[in-house]
Design an enzyme around this catalytic site. Structure first.
Site, PDB file in Angstrom:
ATOM      1  N   GLY A 154      36.373  26.053  47.175  1.00 48.68           N
ATOM      2  CA  GLY A 154      35.209  25.282  47.191  1.00 48.68           C
ATOM      3  C   GLY A 154      34.274  25.735  48.477  1.00 48.68           C
ATOM      4  O   GLY A 154      33.493  25.150  49.152  1.00 48.68           O
ATOM      5  N   LEU A 155      34.209  27.103  48.539  1.00 47.71           N
ATOM      6  CA  LEU A 155      33.373  28.006  49.505  1.00 47.71           C
ATOM      7  C   LEU A 155      32.629  28.680  48.792  1.00 47.71           C
ATOM      8  O   LEU A 155      32.196  29.605  49.189  1.00 47.71           O
ATOM      9  CB  LEU A 155      34.330  28.455  50.552  1.00 47.71           C
ATOM     10  CG  LEU A 155      34.957  27.748  51.602  1.00 47.71           C
ATOM     11  CD1 LEU A 155      36.081  28.618  52.356  1.00 47.71           C
ATOM     12  CD2 LEU A 155      33.832  27.464  52.826  1.00 47.71           C
ATOM     13  N   SER A 156      32.474  28.413  47.569  1.00 48.53           N
ATOM     14  CA  SER A 156      31.407  29.468  46.457  1.00 48.53           C
ATOM     15  C   SER A 156      31.921  30.968  46.428  1.00 48.53           C
ATOM     16  O   SER A 156      31.084  31.613  46.400  1.00 48.53           O
ATOM     17  CB  SER A 156      30.314  29.540  47.112  1.00 48.53           C
ATOM     18  OG  SER A 156      29.730  28.075  47.223  1.00 48.53           O
ATOM     19  N   GLY A 157      33.067  31.046  46.326  1.00 44.00           N
ATOM     20  CA  GLY A 157      33.689  32.509  46.049  1.00 44.00           C
ATOM     21  C   GLY A 157      33.047  33.098  44.821  1.00 44.00           C
ATOM     22  O   GLY A 157      32.750  34.130  44.809  1.00 44.00           O
ATOM     23  N   PRO A 212      38.297  32.730  50.816  1.00 43.75           N
ATOM     24  CA  PRO A 212      39.652  32.224  50.619  1.00 43.75           C
ATOM     25  C   PRO A 212      39.124  31.591  48.989  1.00 43.75           C
ATOM     26  O   PRO A 212      38.304  31.075  48.883  1.00 43.75           O
ATOM     27  CB  PRO A 212      39.670  30.786  51.399  1.00 43.75           C
ATOM     28  CG  PRO A 212      39.164  31.370  52.649  1.00 43.75           C
ATOM     29  CD  PRO A 212      37.869  32.023  52.335  1.00 43.75           C
ATOM     30  N   ASP A 252      25.324  26.169  45.556  1.00 44.77           N
ATOM     31  CA  ASP A 252      25.858  27.196  46.170  1.00 44.77           C
ATOM     32  C   ASP A 252      24.856  28.540  46.022  1.00 44.77           C
ATOM     33  O   ASP A 252      24.803  29.301  46.876  1.00 44.77           O
ATOM     34  CB  ASP A 252      26.990  27.610  45.367  1.00 44.77           C
ATOM     35  CG  ASP A 252      27.820  26.629  45.023  1.00 44.77           C
ATOM     36  OD1 ASP A 252      28.015  25.419  45.537  1.00 44.77           O
ATOM     37  OD2 ASP A 252      28.637  26.648  44.224  1.00 44.77           O
ATOM     38  N   GLN A 273      38.941  30.248  45.373  1.00 48.78           N
ATOM     39  CA  GLN A 273      38.667  28.953  44.819  1.00 48.78           C
ATOM     40  C   GLN A 273      39.134  27.721  45.787  1.00 48.78           C
ATOM     41  O   GLN A 273      40.140  26.903  45.429  1.00 48.78           O
ATOM     42  CB  GLN A 273      39.726  28.801  43.734  1.00 48.78           C
ATOM     43  CG  GLN A 273      39.366  29.731  42.699  1.00 48.78           C
ATOM     44  CD  GLN A 273      40.359  30.056  41.454  1.00 48.78           C
ATOM     45  OE1 GLN A 273      41.229  30.784  41.281  1.00 48.78           O
ATOM     46  NE2 GLN A 273      40.244  29.062  40.448  1.00 48.78           N
ATOM     47  N   SER A 323      30.519  32.151  43.044  1.00 49.56           N
ATOM     48  CA  SER A 323      29.004  32.406  42.834  1.00 49.56           C
ATOM     49  C   SER A 323      28.591  33.475  43.888  1.00 49.56           C
ATOM     50  O   SER A 323      27.719  34.124  43.793  1.00 49.56           O
ATOM     51  CB  SER A 323      28.026  31.302  43.097  1.00 49.56           C
ATOM     52  OG  SER A 323      28.832  30.673  44.319  1.00 49.56           O
ATOM     53  N   ALA A 324      29.470  33.789  45.062  1.00 54.92           N
ATOM     54  CA  ALA A 324      29.190  34.706  45.935  1.00 54.92           C
ATOM     55  C   ALA A 324      29.254  36.005  45.291  1.00 54.92           C
ATOM     56  O   ALA A 324      28.311  36.917  45.584  1.00 54.92           O
ATOM     57  CB  ALA A 324      29.876  34.820  47.221  1.00 54.92           C
TER      58      ALA A 324
HETATM   59  N1  LIG Z   1      38.336  35.358  45.095  1.00 50.61           N
HETATM   60  C1  LIG Z   1      38.111  35.623  43.887  1.00 50.61           C
HETATM   61  N2  LIG Z   1      38.261  36.772  43.304  1.00 50.61           N
HETATM   62  C2  LIG Z   1      38.118  36.966  42.134  1.00 50.61           C
HETATM   63  N3  LIG Z   1      37.571  36.137  41.276  1.00 50.61           N
HETATM   64  C3  LIG Z   1      37.317  34.956  41.606  1.00 50.61           C
HETATM   65  C4  LIG Z   1      37.484  34.619  42.917  1.00 50.61           C
HETATM   66  N4  LIG Z   1      37.207  33.346  43.256  1.00 50.61           N
HETATM   67  C5  LIG Z   1      36.711  32.811  42.108  1.00 50.61           C
HETATM   68  N5  LIG Z   1      37.066  33.611  41.242  1.00 50.61           N
HETATM   69  C6  LIG Z   1      36.387  33.467  39.670  1.00 50.61           C
HETATM   70  O1  LIG Z   1      35.380  32.484  39.523  1.00 50.61           O
HETATM   71  C7  LIG Z   1      36.421  31.391  38.777  1.00 50.61           C
HETATM   72  C8  LIG Z   1      35.512  30.116  39.193  1.00 50.61           C
HETATM   73  O2  LIG Z   1      36.379  29.997  40.745  1.00 50.61           O
HETATM   74  P1  LIG Z   1      35.811  28.730  41.384  1.00 50.61           P
HETATM   75  O3  LIG Z   1      36.965  27.675  41.252  1.00 50.61           O
HETATM   76  O4  LIG Z   1      34.469  28.253  41.127  1.00 50.61           O
HETATM   77  O5  LIG Z   1      35.916  29.151  42.946  1.00 50.61           O
HETATM   78  P2  LIG Z   1      35.086  28.940  44.266  1.00 50.61           P
HETATM   79  O6  LIG Z   1      35.593  27.689  44.583  1.00 50.61           O
HETATM   80  O7  LIG Z   1      35.761  29.666  45.271  1.00 50.61           O
HETATM   81  O8  LIG Z   1      33.741  29.123  43.892  1.00 50.61           O
HETATM   82  C9  LIG Z   1      37.643  31.864  38.664  1.00 50.61           C
HETATM   83  O9  LIG Z   1      38.397  31.209  37.670  1.00 50.61           O
HETATM   84  C10 LIG Z   1      37.630  33.201  38.624  1.00 50.61           C
HETATM   85  O10 LIG Z   1      37.279  33.752  37.495  1.00 50.61           O
HETATM   86  O1  LIG Z   2      31.874  19.802  44.106  1.00 48.10           O
HETATM   87  C1  LIG Z   2      31.116  20.439  44.812  1.00 48.10           C
HETATM   88  O2  LIG Z   2      30.607  20.061  46.079  1.00 48.10           O
HETATM   89  C2  LIG Z   2      30.572  21.754  44.319  1.00 48.10           C
HETATM   90  O3  LIG Z   2      31.683  22.423  43.633  1.00 48.10           O
HETATM   91  C3  LIG Z   2      31.301  23.660  43.154  1.00 48.10           C
HETATM   92  O4  LIG Z   2      31.365  24.546  44.065  1.00 48.10           O
HETATM   93  P1  LIG Z   2      32.722  25.384  44.494  1.00 48.10           P
HETATM   94  O5  LIG Z   2      32.629  26.203  45.594  1.00 48.10           O
HETATM   95  O6  LIG Z   2      33.020  26.304  43.384  1.00 48.10           O
HETATM   96  O7  LIG Z   2      33.750  24.498  44.660  1.00 48.10           O
HETATM   97  C4  LIG Z   2      29.778  23.736  42.547  1.00 48.10           C
HETATM   98  O8  LIG Z   2      29.557  24.877  42.016  1.00 48.10           O
HETATM   99  C5  LIG Z   2      28.803  23.053  43.266  1.00 48.10           C
HETATM  100  O9  LIG Z   2      27.613  22.996  42.663  1.00 48.10           O
HETATM  101  C6  LIG Z   2      29.161  21.693  43.722  1.00 48.10           C
HETATM  102  O10 LIG Z   2      28.306  21.090  44.708  1.00 48.10           O
HETATM  103 MG   LIG Z   3      32.755  28.175  42.494  1.00 44.55          MG
END
Ligand SMILES: Nc1ncnc2c1ncn2[C@@H]1O[C@H](COP(=O)(O)OP(=O)(O)O)[C@@H](O)[C@H]1O
Ligand SMILES: O=C(O)[C@H]1O[C@H](OP(=O)(O)O)[C@H](O)[C@@H](O)[C@@H]1O
Ligand SMILES: [Mg+2]
Length: 373
Positions: free
Chosen positions: A136-139, A132, A185, A134, A141-142
């Site tokens: 907070g499940l590390s989408g 899902p 993450d 953005q 960095s995945a």
């Molecule tokens: N599902 C996704 N598909 C494409 N790009 C993504 C996705 N999720 C995150 N990104 C990219 O990574 C950036 C940072 O997302 P982030 O807020 O850290 O999401 P998450 O909490 O899932 O890690 C976004 O601005 C976008 O460029």
């Molecule tokens: O605030 C947090 O717990 C984490 O936030 C980010 O992860 P995200 O999945 O993008 O919300 C961040 O990358 C982590 O280092 C933090 O612990």
């Molecule tokens: Mg992230």
């Protein structure tokens, strides 16, 4: 996409069965169980990788070097102008392409600095994800982690870049894009399983990485993941608190230390399977985040997810920076039923957490400077 058990990679041989032609890697979503967000502040976390959601990246040899956009995640295709604008307003302008670009840059520059030879063949890189967005499940960095793994195999340099260094390189790709984040993450996604992470300053300054210890995944009690379609940019949520910490704000510094210290207790708690104590620590972790970040930055819907769980007596906290919550029901199945009902009524999705086992293969393990790390 279907998860393929503990192995996140799929390498298809070319027609004559020799050199790998297509390389595919997965990286899974992660849950910060305790200690986040102190990972960005020389703290500690206990985090796990989950099978419920993952991103995959596919690398195919090609005559030109191509970074392919995703038809839906990159907003290059929409049903209508109003749908496009609606998504831009909710999700922002960016998708995964910038993450793939930054991964290529960081990987190449690191190899150059280290004198690691890279051949001259080209490739195309594409991605998909069901994490899902953005939440907070590390989408983010995945996608970076899976792309990084593809590059390691395409250039056959997996043995030359130590496992403990990789999370920092994966983080550097996001840093290069101006995304403020910590290491947890990336560590969870490189190692898999359940990890105790210690990012103390001395170690970070001396070694350039923390101390990462894999724990037995059977220590984790049944957990639930609650989430909602409510994207927020983790970098933006983090920036003001990061600035206050850099400016020497005493409240932020001491609260971050307290969050990190919960993990010391949390490790013992897990090892002793003292789950009542674990519940208390999880709740305290979120309460400290709430005080530091403030309700406006965390968002009413995200706070409601935590509150819904607490109203049935479950422990709850954010998995990351907001959008998803990890909940633990110390009273067992009847409480899980009550939690499921409450989430459904509130319009939140809820799923039982499935933990990913360790993802390190033989080559990865050999690159570790210490077997304990
Ligand atoms: N599902 C996704 N598909 C494409 N790009 C993504 C996705 N999720 C995150 N990104 C990219 O990574 C950036 C940072 O997302 P982030 O807020 O850290 O999401 P998450 O909490 O899932 O890690 C976004 O601005 C976008 O460029
Ligand atoms: O605030 C947090 O717990 C984490 O936030 C980010 O992860 P995200 O999945 O993008 O919300 C961040 O990358 C982590 O280092 C933090 O612990
Ligand atoms: Mg992230």
């Amino acid at each position: 996409m279907e998860p393929n058990g503990s192995s996140p990679s799929l390498t298809k041989a070319d027609e004559n069965g020799s050199a790998p032609a297509i390389i595919e890697h997965k990286a899974f979503a992660r849950i910060g169980l305790l200690g986040n967000p102190s990972d960005g502040y020389y703290g500690r976390t206990i985090s796990l990788n989950i099978e419920n959601f993952w991103a995959s990246v596919r690398l195919e040899p090609s005559s030109d070097l191509l970074i392919l956009s995703h038809p839906t995640h990159d907003l290059v295709k929409s049903a209508s102008l109003s749908q496009l604008v609606n998504r831009l307003e909710n999700e922002g302008y960016y998708g995964g392409v910038r993450l793939l670009l930054a991964t290529c840059k960081v990987f190449t520059n690191y190899c150059k600095e280290q004198g690691i030879h890279l051949h001259n063949n080209n490739f195309s890189l594409s991605y998909d994800t069901n994490i899902p967005r953005q939440t907070g499940l590390s989408g983010s960095s995945a996608i970076v982690c899976a792309a990084f793994s593809c590059l390691l195999d395409f250039y056959k340099v997996r043995d030359k870049i130590a496992v403990e260094i990789r999370p920092q390189l994966i983080l550097n790709a996001e840093k290069d894009l101006g995304i403020v984040a910590g290491l947890q993450d990336r560590v969870a996604q490189v190692y898999g399983g359940l990890l105790y992470m210690d990012f103390n300053k001395e170690c970070m300054d001396k070694l350039g990485h923390g101390i990462y210890t894999q724990l037995d995944t059977s220590l984790i009690p049944p957990l639930h993941l609650i989430y909602a379609e409510n994207p927020s940019d983790s970098g933006k949520v983090h920036s003001p608190v990061r600035q206050r910490w850099l400016d020497g704000d005493k409240f932020i510094i001491s609260s971050m230390e307290e969050v990190a210290n919960l993990v010391l207790e949390g490790k013992t708690t897990l090892l002793e399977k003292d789950y009542a104590k674990l519940a208390t620590l999880m709740n305290r972790n979120f309460d400290l985040r709430r005080q530091m970040f403030g309700d406006a930055a965390l968002g009413a819907l995200n706070i409601e997810m935590v509150e819904v769980a607490r109203r049935v007596g479950a422990a709850s906290k954010f998995t990351g920076s907001g959008g998803a919550v990890v909940a633990f029901c110390p009273d067992g199945p009847s409480q899980v039923d009550a939690l499921t009902d409450a989430c459904k009524k509130a319009g939140f999705s809820i799923v039982p957490v499935k933990v990913v086992p360790s993802l390190l293969n033989e080559i990865d393990i050999r690159t570790q400077s210490s077997k304990v790390a």
